[in-house]
Design a protein around this motif. Structure first.
Motif, PDB file in Angstrom:
ATOM      1  N   VAL A 153       8.131  28.035  10.520  1.00  0.00           N
ATOM      2  CA  VAL A 153       6.833  28.526  10.087  1.00  0.00           C
ATOM      3  C   VAL A 153       5.950  27.325   9.787  1.00  0.00           C
ATOM      4  O   VAL A 153       6.337  26.426   9.036  1.00  0.00           O
ATOM      5  N   GLU A 154       4.781  27.333  10.391  1.00  0.00           N
ATOM      6  CA  GLU A 154       3.876  26.212  10.190  1.00  0.00           C
ATOM      7  C   GLU A 154       3.379  26.217   8.752  1.00  0.00           C
ATOM      8  O   GLU A 154       3.221  27.261   8.142  1.00  0.00           O
ATOM      9  N   GLY A 155       3.152  25.060   8.227  1.00  0.00           N
ATOM     10  CA  GLY A 155       2.686  24.991   6.850  1.00  0.00           C
ATOM     11  C   GLY A 155       2.421  23.559   6.454  1.00  0.00           C
ATOM     12  O   GLY A 155       2.581  22.637   7.259  1.00  0.00           O
ATOM     13  N   PRO A 156       2.014  23.360   5.217  1.00  0.00           N
ATOM     14  CA  PRO A 156       1.705  22.002   4.771  1.00  0.00           C
ATOM     15  C   PRO A 156       2.955  21.132   4.728  1.00  0.00           C
ATOM     16  O   PRO A 156       4.075  21.629   4.576  1.00  0.00           O
ATOM     17  N   GLY A 157       2.737  19.854   4.862  1.00  0.00           N
ATOM     18  CA  GLY A 157       3.828  18.899   4.757  1.00  0.00           C
ATOM     19  C   GLY A 157       3.288  17.618   4.165  1.00  0.00           C
ATOM     20  O   GLY A 157       2.076  17.405   4.125  1.00  0.00           O
TER      21      GLY A 157
ATOM     22  N   ILE B 112       0.873  -1.185   0.000  1.00  0.00           N
ATOM     23  CA  ILE B 112       0.000   0.000   0.000  1.00  0.00           C
ATOM     24  C   ILE B 112       0.899   1.221   0.000  1.00  0.00           C
ATOM     25  O   ILE B 112       1.580   1.512   0.981  1.00  0.00           O
ATOM     26  N   ASP B 113       0.942   1.881  -1.130  1.00  0.00           N
ATOM     27  CA  ASP B 113       1.819   3.038  -1.263  1.00  0.00           C
ATOM     28  C   ASP B 113       0.985   4.278  -0.973  1.00  0.00           C
ATOM     29  O   ASP B 113       0.153   4.668  -1.783  1.00  0.00           O
ATOM     30  N   MET B 114       1.208   4.859   0.179  1.00  0.00           N
ATOM     31  CA  MET B 114       0.309   5.931   0.601  1.00  0.00           C
ATOM     32  C   MET B 114       1.015   7.263   0.758  1.00  0.00           C
ATOM     33  O   MET B 114       2.073   7.348   1.389  1.00  0.00           O
ATOM     34  N   ASN B 115       0.445   8.270   0.151  1.00  0.00           N
ATOM     35  CA  ASN B 115       0.930   9.635   0.355  1.00  0.00           C
ATOM     36  C   ASN B 115       0.099  10.300   1.437  1.00  0.00           C
ATOM     37  O   ASN B 115      -1.117  10.283   1.372  1.00  0.00           O
ATOM     38  N   PHE B 116       0.779  10.833   2.396  1.00  0.00           N
ATOM     39  CA  PHE B 116       0.090  11.536   3.476  1.00  0.00           C
ATOM     40  C   PHE B 116       0.241  13.041   3.249  1.00  0.00           C
ATOM     41  O   PHE B 116       1.339  13.520   2.976  1.00  0.00           O
ATOM     42  N   GLU B 117      -0.859  13.741   3.374  1.00  0.00           N
ATOM     43  CA  GLU B 117      -0.810  15.214   3.295  1.00  0.00           C
ATOM     44  C   GLU B 117      -1.233  15.743   4.652  1.00  0.00           C
ATOM     45  O   GLU B 117      -2.197  15.251   5.239  1.00  0.00           O
ATOM     46  N   GLY B 118      -0.539  16.749   5.107  1.00  0.00           N
ATOM     47  CA  GLY B 118      -0.925  17.261   6.418  1.00  0.00           C
ATOM     48  C   GLY B 118      -0.273  18.580   6.728  1.00  0.00           C
ATOM     49  O   GLY B 118       0.079  19.348   5.838  1.00  0.00           O
ATOM     50  N   ASP B 119      -0.104  18.815   8.022  1.00  0.00           N
ATOM     51  CA  ASP B 119       0.430  20.094   8.472  1.00  0.00           C
ATOM     52  C   ASP B 119       1.578  19.887   9.438  1.00  0.00           C
ATOM     53  O   ASP B 119       1.573  18.943  10.222  1.00  0.00           O
ATOM     54  N   THR B 120       2.536  20.813   9.377  1.00  0.00           N
ATOM     55  CA  THR B 120       3.571  20.833  10.408  1.00  0.00           C
ATOM     56  C   THR B 120       3.190  21.912  11.404  1.00  0.00           C
ATOM     57  O   THR B 120       2.744  22.988  11.014  1.00  0.00           O
ATOM     58  N   LYS B 121       3.362  21.578  12.660  1.00  0.00           N
ATOM     59  CA  LYS B 121       3.084  22.562  13.708  1.00  0.00           C
ATOM     60  C   LYS B 121       4.299  22.630  14.632  1.00  0.00           C
ATOM     61  O   LYS B 121       5.016  21.645  14.801  1.00  0.00           O
TER      62      LYS B 121
END
Lengths: 414, 454
Positions: free
Chosen positions: A246-250, A225-234
């Motif tokens: 600086v917080e932002g997408p990761g 299962i090749d999964m891309n995770f999209e999220g946020d860095t805090k």
């Protein structure tokens, strides 16, 4: 100038859990737990959908339902750092998990064609180390889960009078990941938290052959299962360093391994079933963990991707299980050996790996003609992993274990 | 009815089975290897370890141009005391504003250079200034060897030497009239001493323009014979009073490799216009200086040069404190760089000779008291750092480079917290080897490189 900030910031972010080798979860049926997961050649309830979907064609009844959960109580201790001549033992914070499972299969009006649906969590779990522990620059909290919805289709036919069943399935997987660590380059230490989710699809196959009435051979393959995770860095605790962090997408990518199981079962007597099997797990998929920060830590004007070699390798686990029937009670036992999927020198606190021995027992009870209750208990003993010469200086001893109690209720509609 | 009764019976049976399972749930009993943490023969068994650290800024935990609370936590004596299991190692509790001119990290410029801010001189008072005994950490920034035995009034000395630390840290001559006497008053059985650095550093950082305080203004570093006499006398006094004391005596590192002398290059004079090149060649041609488009050696004052000037070569060092705006305004071309900002080859030679002489004296003195004194060769540690770097597995390759080298603090001459961790580990290495002890090392990887202003 910035380079040292970056390297020390992103070192070793990784995902893991503490008991099955790697972060695979097999505890999706109380019966299977009780038999050390030796339910590939023969399966007696709808949990066949996970272990080998071809077996659903051998089940009686029009409809079969199974639902339950496993309560997993993992533990791990690290003693070290031996490179630092230190001998302090740190235990993982207690973090137990309830992993639910649900299955249904249906004998369709088309002769010998069966349809099934499974919902289970093939990978996941998490670790939480104490706030101020040595490895906080590497891992504090790690959490991963993958929940799969798995419809399958199975068909039985005969070859030379021998029943053969084949199955194919499709998997829709929803994942969540969370990684938390401290950035020890600075005092006070800022904390970095990455949270993301993702979806992926996969597929699986099953095959069962019954050469004689008492002998059954099964095989089951689940694709990676090749999964891309999209999220946020805090970040937390960055007073004075706001311009750097600086917080932002990761985003991150995790390739969950493929898995091939082969089992052979035999009815020694009509009431005594044994099964032996092997399980090939393609951990080499977990070779590198790549995490991309849209706003690079230390340099938010540019994106940054950290690549961490994980250097996992494929392993073969060996499983053995038995079931003895006395009246309306089934008594079960199982044993397995699940080797460490990474060279001990590359074991990191994020993933306290070890060779694992599973000892299990369980009971099944017919509450009524069509209602079954199963209870399984598994103790996983991780042999001590001695890390000597780790390139991050994280030498020491890991001791890991887990207790699993699993409970399943199965209902059959004739 | 009968059907459900049967189910109830079975469920209760299962419930009992379930309880048995939970009772089963076990945690393996893990035997951990034993043996670290023992002090060996450092102190007799059953004796409490009393530790006093004597020294200068390096012992005080000075970094980023000041002594301040969150940096003192990472002073090498405090790190060492923790590893030794000492819970009552008392340091002056300096508030966060600090004593000195604290430098702070303010992010990066567009081109990736660190932005360093420097606060105005602040002199805060330790919150434990009324502590009834001398501090266990007797690191007095700016102190020279002579301060070991100097019994003059601390408040007066702070004034005459423009150094607030005598008064702030030694406080009251009644607690002990000199550094050595304050140390003896604490009745330690374990002492680290690292002093003499400033006897050469004052000369070096002044570009070879001033002598050590109290010495005739030749100018020269403190003479080796003087150092030998003071250290020898200090050690004798201490050992006479504390016959069983174990003293670790550190050698003096040669400071020429620190960023302080290596950040501003000798040839940072960048010329882009031919007219300017021609004008400089015309003006200085008679002295043999030459200029071209690109990088050129600065023109600087030099006591030994023709017309007391010279054009700098790769062997000359410019100190970090040179005012950058003055350089931009024409220092080094129209006006020679003042001598106090340049350490030329002759001056560097004096520094090297002084360091070698001090270290020889230290070894000689240690040889006179083999039961009490063990030498820790900090000079070798620093020399190795300068030439090869120092590796922390999985974390860092320390170099003497300013900022990016991760070893020195923002002031370019004092280590940062990681650097002090390395120093503590060097001492632990010696204790373990010499006394058959098994002291755990400091995990340098988790020490900060940069302390953020709170």
């Amino acid at each position: 100038m910035r380079s040292f900030l970056l390297t020390s910031l992103v070192i070793l972010m990784s995902v893991n859990m503490a008991f099955s080798s790697g972060f695979q979860i097999n505890d999706h049926s109380a019966r299977s737990v009780g038999m050390g997961f030796s339910t590939v050649a023969t399966s007696k309830d709808a949990s066949a959908i996970f272990y080998n979907p071809a077996n659903i064609t051998f089940q009686e009844g029009m409809l079969n339902f199974s639902a339950g959960a496993s309560y997993i109580m993992p533990g791990s201790k690290f003693t070290g750092l031996t490179t630092m001549n230190q001998n302090e033992t740190t235990s993982l914070e207690t973090w137990n998990f309830i992993i639910p499972h649900f299955y249904a299969n249906w004998k369709t009006p088309v002769t010998n064609l069966h349809l099934g649906l499974g919902v289970f969590a093939p990978f996941g779990l998490g670790t939480q180390w104490p706030e101020d522990w040595y490895g906080r620059h590497s891992a504090k909290k790690t959490y991963l889960e993958a929940l799969e919805i798995n419809p399958v289709l199975a068909y039985q036919f005969k070859v030379a009078n021998m029943p053969v069943s084949v199955a194919a399935g499709f998997g829709y997987v929803m994942g969540k990941v969370e990684l938390e660590k401290n950035l020890t380059t600075f005092s006070p230490e800022p904390m970095l938290n990455l949270k993301g989710d993702g979806t992926a699809t996969t597929y699986n196959f099953g095959l069962t052959i019954k050469p004689t009435h008492d002998l059954s051979i099964g095989a089951s393959y689940r694709h990676n299962i090749d999964m891309n995770f999209e999220g946020d860095t805090k970040y937390e605790n960055t007073a004075g360093l706001e311009a750097l962090f600086v917080e932002g997408p990761g985003s991150a990518n995790i390739n969950f391994p493929n898995d091939l199981r082969v089992g052979i079962s035999y009815n020694v007597t009509p009431n005594f079933l044994i099964e032996a099997g092997i399980n090939y797990i393609g951990w080499s998929s977990y070779d590198t963990l790549a995490i991309t920060f849209d706003k690079g830590p230390g340099n938010p004007t540019a994106p940054y991707t950290s690549y961490q070699p994980r250097l996992y390798k494929d392993v073969i686990a060996y499983r053995l299980g038995a079931e003895y029937r006395i009246g309306d009670i089934c008594v079960r036992g199982g044993f397995y050996y699940d080797p460490i999927p990474v060279d001990p020198v590359n074991v990191e606190p994020v993933l306290p790996e070890s060779d694992r021995l599973g000892f299990s027992t369980g009971f099944g009870l017919e509450l009524a003609k069509d209602l079954k209750f199963d209870l399984g208990y598994l103790f996983i003993y991780g042999t001590q992993t001695d890390v000597v010469g780790n390139e991050n200086g994280f030498d020491g001893y890991y001791n890991s274990w887990a207790n699993v109690v699993s409970l399943t209720l199965s209902y059959q509609l004739k | 009815m009968r059907y459900s009764k049967n189910i109830m019976k079975k469920i209760s049976k299962l419930f009992i089975l379930g309880l048995i399972f939970i009772a089963f749930a076990c945690e393996p009993n893990i035997e951990n290897p034993q043996g670290t943490g023992n002090l060996g023969t450092l102190v007799p068994e059953g004796t409490q370890l009393v530790y006093v650290a004597i020294g200068n800024s390096l012992t005080a935990g000075y970094q980023d141009g000041a002594v301040y609370g969150s940096a003192q936590e990472f002073s090498f004596p405090n790190l060492l005391a923790k590893q030794l299991g000492i819970s009552d190692f008392v340091q002056p509790a300096v508030p966060e504003d600090g004593i000195g001119t604290r430098m702070t990290f303010g992010g990066f410029t567009a081109t990736g250079s660190p932005i360093i801010n420097r606060a105005a001189l602040t002199i805060s008072t330790p919150t434990n200034a009324n502590y009834a005994k001398p501090y266990n950490n007797l690191g007095i920034p700016g102190s020279i060897a002579y301060d070991l035995i100097d019994e003059s009034d601390f408040a007066t000395r702070s004034q005459t030497r423009s150094n607030p630390f005598y008064y702030a840290f030694l406080r009251n001559n009644a607690l002990g009239a000199s550094m050595i006497k304050q140390a003896i008053a604490l009745q330690p059985n374990f002492v680290t001493m690292w002093i003499g650095n400033n006897d050469v550093l004052g000369y070096a950082t002044s570009g070879g323009t001033i002598s050590t305080t109290g010495m005739p203004d030749n100018p020269v570093p403190t003479p080796v014979a003087t150092i030998s006499q003071i250290l020898g006398g200090g050690m004798q006094a201490m050992i006479e009073n504390l016959p069983n004391v174990k003293i670790l005596l550190m050698t003096i590192p040669n400071v020429m490799g620190t960023p302080f002398f290596n950040v501003v290059p000798w040839n940072a004079l960048v010329l882009t216009e031919q007219a300017k090149v021609d004008a400089l060649n015309a003006a200085y041609g008679a002295l043999g200086y030459s200029f071209k488009i690109g990088q050129n050696g600065f023109v600087a004052e030099s006591p030994t040069g023709t017309m007391k000037m010279k054009q700098l070569t790769a062997d000359d060092k410019i100190v970090l404190t040179i005012p950058q705006d003055s350089l931009k305004a024409g220092w080094g071309t129209l006006k020679p760089i003042p001598n106090r900002y340049v350490l030329d080859t002759d001056e560097q030679k004096l520094v090297a000779e002084a360091v070698a002489g001090y270290n020889q004296a230290i070894n000689t003195i240690a040889g006179m008291y083999p039961n009490n004194i063990t030498v820790v060769d900090m000079n070798a540690l620093f020399a190795n750092l300068m030439s090869n770097g120092y590796d922390i597995p999985g974390s860092s390759h320390f170099t003497p480079a300013y900022f990016s080298g991760e070893f020195f603090s923002l002031d370019g001459i004092h280590p940062n917290s990681k650097g002090y961790g390395v120093i503590a580990n060097e001492i632990i290495k010696v204790i373990n080897a010499k006394f058959g002890a098994n002291i755990p090392f400091v995990f340098v990887q988790n020490l900060p490189a940069i302390i953020v202003y709170k």
